[in-house]
Design a protein around this motif. Structure first.
Motif, PDB file in Angstrom:
ATOM      1  N   ARG A  38     -13.003  -5.817  11.472  1.00  0.00           N
ATOM      2  CA  ARG A  38     -14.359  -6.157  11.062  1.00  0.00           C
ATOM      3  C   ARG A  38     -14.547  -7.666  11.079  1.00  0.00           C
ATOM      4  O   ARG A  38     -13.596  -8.426  10.980  1.00  0.00           O
ATOM      5  CB  ARG A  38     -14.671  -5.611   9.660  1.00  0.00           C
ATOM      6  CG  ARG A  38     -13.873  -6.246   8.529  1.00  0.00           C
ATOM      7  CD  ARG A  38     -14.148  -5.523   7.215  1.00  0.00           C
ATOM      8  NE  ARG A  38     -13.396  -6.115   6.104  1.00  0.00           N
ATOM      9  CZ  ARG A  38     -13.355  -5.594   4.883  1.00  0.00           C
ATOM     10  NH1 ARG A  38     -14.019  -4.465   4.607  1.00  0.00           N
ATOM     11  NH2 ARG A  38     -12.672  -6.178   3.927  1.00  0.00           N
ATOM     12  N   GLN A  39     -15.808  -8.053  11.201  1.00  0.00           N
ATOM     13  CA  GLN A  39     -16.142  -9.470  11.220  1.00  0.00           C
ATOM     14  C   GLN A  39     -17.411  -9.692  10.422  1.00  0.00           C
ATOM     15  O   GLN A  39     -18.481  -9.163  10.767  1.00  0.00           O
ATOM     16  CB  GLN A  39     -16.319  -9.977  12.648  1.00  0.00           C
ATOM     17  CG  GLN A  39     -16.483 -11.480  12.735  1.00  0.00           C
ATOM     18  CD  GLN A  39     -16.338 -11.995  14.157  1.00  0.00           C
ATOM     19  OE1 GLN A  39     -16.438 -11.242  15.126  1.00  0.00           O
ATOM     20  NE2 GLN A  39     -16.069 -13.289  14.286  1.00  0.00           N
ATOM     21  N   LEU A  47      -8.258  -7.411  10.591  1.00  0.00           N
ATOM     22  CA  LEU A  47      -7.804  -6.025  10.623  1.00  0.00           C
ATOM     23  C   LEU A  47      -8.293  -5.294   9.377  1.00  0.00           C
ATOM     24  O   LEU A  47      -8.230  -5.825   8.263  1.00  0.00           O
ATOM     25  CB  LEU A  47      -6.278  -5.982  10.657  1.00  0.00           C
ATOM     26  CG  LEU A  47      -5.633  -4.620  10.453  1.00  0.00           C
ATOM     27  CD1 LEU A  47      -5.820  -3.757  11.685  1.00  0.00           C
ATOM     28  CD2 LEU A  47      -4.156  -4.763  10.126  1.00  0.00           C
ATOM     29  N   VAL A  48      -8.780  -4.071   9.594  1.00  0.00           N
ATOM     30  CA  VAL A  48      -9.123  -3.199   8.465  1.00  0.00           C
ATOM     31  C   VAL A  48      -8.049  -2.120   8.332  1.00  0.00           C
ATOM     32  O   VAL A  48      -7.427  -1.973   7.288  1.00  0.00           O
ATOM     33  CB  VAL A  48     -10.501  -2.547   8.671  1.00  0.00           C
ATOM     34  CG1 VAL A  48     -10.808  -1.586   7.529  1.00  0.00           C
ATOM     35  CG2 VAL A  48     -11.584  -3.614   8.789  1.00  0.00           C
ATOM     36  N   THR A  57       0.317   4.312   9.637  1.00  0.00           N
ATOM     37  CA  THR A  57      -0.940   3.625   9.361  1.00  0.00           C
ATOM     38  C   THR A  57      -0.666   2.272   8.709  1.00  0.00           C
ATOM     39  O   THR A  57       0.384   2.066   8.088  1.00  0.00           O
ATOM     40  CB  THR A  57      -1.857   4.452   8.450  1.00  0.00           C
ATOM     41  OG1 THR A  57      -1.169   4.723   7.222  1.00  0.00           O
ATOM     42  CG2 THR A  57      -2.252   5.767   9.095  1.00  0.00           C
ATOM     43  N   ASN A  58      -1.638   1.397   8.848  1.00  0.00           N
ATOM     44  CA  ASN A  58      -1.537   0.088   8.221  1.00  0.00           C
ATOM     45  C   ASN A  58      -2.933  -0.310   7.765  1.00  0.00           C
ATOM     46  O   ASN A  58      -3.905  -0.153   8.517  1.00  0.00           O
ATOM     47  CB  ASN A  58      -0.988  -0.944   9.217  1.00  0.00           C
ATOM     48  CG  ASN A  58      -0.701  -2.271   8.560  1.00  0.00           C
ATOM     49  OD1 ASN A  58      -0.362  -2.328   7.384  1.00  0.00           O
ATOM     50  ND2 ASN A  58      -0.843  -3.348   9.318  1.00  0.00           N
ATOM     51  N   TYR A  59      -3.030  -0.796   6.541  1.00  0.00           N
ATOM     52  CA  TYR A  59      -4.317  -1.155   5.961  1.00  0.00           C
ATOM     53  C   TYR A  59      -4.309  -2.603   5.491  1.00  0.00           C
ATOM     54  O   TYR A  59      -3.282  -3.127   5.030  1.00  0.00           O
ATOM     55  CB  TYR A  59      -4.636  -0.280   4.745  1.00  0.00           C
ATOM     56  CG  TYR A  59      -4.881   1.182   5.038  1.00  0.00           C
ATOM     57  CD1 TYR A  59      -3.831   2.098   5.004  1.00  0.00           C
ATOM     58  CD2 TYR A  59      -6.160   1.648   5.330  1.00  0.00           C
ATOM     59  CE1 TYR A  59      -4.054   3.438   5.261  1.00  0.00           C
ATOM     60  CE2 TYR A  59      -6.392   2.991   5.578  1.00  0.00           C
ATOM     61  CZ  TYR A  59      -5.336   3.886   5.539  1.00  0.00           C
ATOM     62  OH  TYR A  59      -5.563   5.220   5.780  1.00  0.00           O
ATOM     63  N   VAL A  92     -19.678  -6.398  10.673  1.00  0.00           N
ATOM     64  CA  VAL A  92     -19.703  -5.572  11.879  1.00  0.00           C
ATOM     65  C   VAL A  92     -18.298  -5.011  12.054  1.00  0.00           C
ATOM     66  O   VAL A  92     -17.320  -5.773  12.059  1.00  0.00           O
ATOM     67  CB  VAL A  92     -20.126  -6.386  13.113  1.00  0.00           C
ATOM     68  CG1 VAL A  92     -20.077  -5.499  14.358  1.00  0.00           C
ATOM     69  CG2 VAL A  92     -21.527  -6.961  12.920  1.00  0.00           C
ATOM     70  N   TYR A  93     -18.220  -3.710  12.174  1.00  0.00           N
ATOM     71  CA  TYR A  93     -16.938  -3.033  12.320  1.00  0.00           C
ATOM     72  C   TYR A  93     -16.719  -2.691  13.792  1.00  0.00           C
ATOM     73  O   TYR A  93     -17.583  -2.071  14.435  1.00  0.00           O
ATOM     74  CB  TYR A  93     -16.905  -1.773  11.462  1.00  0.00           C
ATOM     75  CG  TYR A  93     -16.702  -2.087  10.001  1.00  0.00           C
ATOM     76  CD1 TYR A  93     -17.697  -2.710   9.258  1.00  0.00           C
ATOM     77  CD2 TYR A  93     -15.508  -1.769   9.346  1.00  0.00           C
ATOM     78  CE1 TYR A  93     -17.515  -3.020   7.924  1.00  0.00           C
ATOM     79  CE2 TYR A  93     -15.314  -2.069   8.010  1.00  0.00           C
ATOM     80  CZ  TYR A  93     -16.318  -2.703   7.297  1.00  0.00           C
ATOM     81  OH  TYR A  93     -16.127  -3.016   5.970  1.00  0.00           O
TER      82      TYR A  93
END
Length: 120
Positions: A38-39, A47-48, A57-59, A92-93
């Motif tokens: 996202r920005q 990174l989201v 997975t990575n958050y 914005v994703y």
């Protein structure tokens, strides 16, 4: 030609939920990674969440416990369930994928972006 097409953005109130979807289309041999960046205005793209072909997975720390990424390999689609949304989630994703087209080598693809706005 490979494309990533996003859907599901919009306007939501603080504490609300949204689900983003991103479908990969075209002649694809293998998808290694799919995920979301996202920005926000005036900030760098960050990174989201991402998910790999091995289901790891990575958050980002800022979304852990609130966002969930999932993937439907048969549909070549990745989802981002966003709960307990905060104003700072406004951005914005962009859908992201590291994949190998049927002809060619591994490459990184981006979607066109979808706006998420969280109002307080």
């Amino acid at each position: 030609q490979v494309q990533l097409v996003e859907s599901g953005g919009g306007l939501v109130q603080v504490g609300g939920s949204l689900t983003l979807s991103c479908a990969a289309s075209g002649s694809i041999f293998r998808i290694h990674i799919m995920g979301w960046y996202r920005q926000a205005p005036g900030k760098q793209r960050e990174l989201v969440a991402i998910t790999t072909s091995g289901d790891s997975t990575n958050y980002a720390d800022s979304v852990k416990g609130r966002f969930t990424i999932s993937r439907d390999n048969a549909k070549k689609t990745v989802y981002l369930q966003m709960n307990s949304l905060k104003p700072e989630d406004t951005a914005v994703y962009y859908c992201y994928s590291n994949l190998r087209p049927s002809s060619g080598t591994n490459y990184i693809y981006w979607g066109q972006g979808t706006q998420v706005t969280v109002s307080s």
